[in-house]
Design a protein around this motif. Sequence first.
Motif: not given
Length: 161
Positions: A133-158
């Motif tokens: 997964r790739v997780t982004l966070s904010s420099r201004r509000v560090p507790q906020l995070k959002r991510c994109v998960v590559v969850s299966t070998i066939i390329g499913a993402m969420r």
Amino acid sequence: MYKSLTQKGFTLLEVLSVIVLMGVIAAIAAPSWLTFVEGKRLNSGRDKLYLGLREAQTKAQRRGLDWQFSLRERDGSVEWATHPKSVDSATVQWTALDAASLKIDEETTLATSGSTYYVRFDDDGNVQYRLGRVTLSSRRVPQLKRCVVVSTIIGAMRKSK
């Protein structure tokens, strides 16, 4: 004979009371507003990365080549690129996320090569080598995070928080 003149307007005390009240309301609302704005920036950045991952997967399928999604942080800005696996990521055109307040969080688990994170797709659009997964966070509000998960070998993402 004399008419009394009525004065109109606000007293100094009334004006100061309103200013103090506005200041208290602003002090209460400002942190919530900042969190809201940063959340929107994170959502926008996450959506762009998600579309970039999908673009790399689609190009791999359409062109019948191994394709790669690359991600890095450079000069305080998050950048991403899609390119054939055979092309070195240092020579491709990178796209920067609009918000300078975003950063790649340490929770990111994609494969790495130097300071570049990547996901590779084969000609069928399947993930090669490693999920993550790739997780982004904010420099201004560090507790906020959002991510994109590559969850299966066939390329499913969420997308997720």
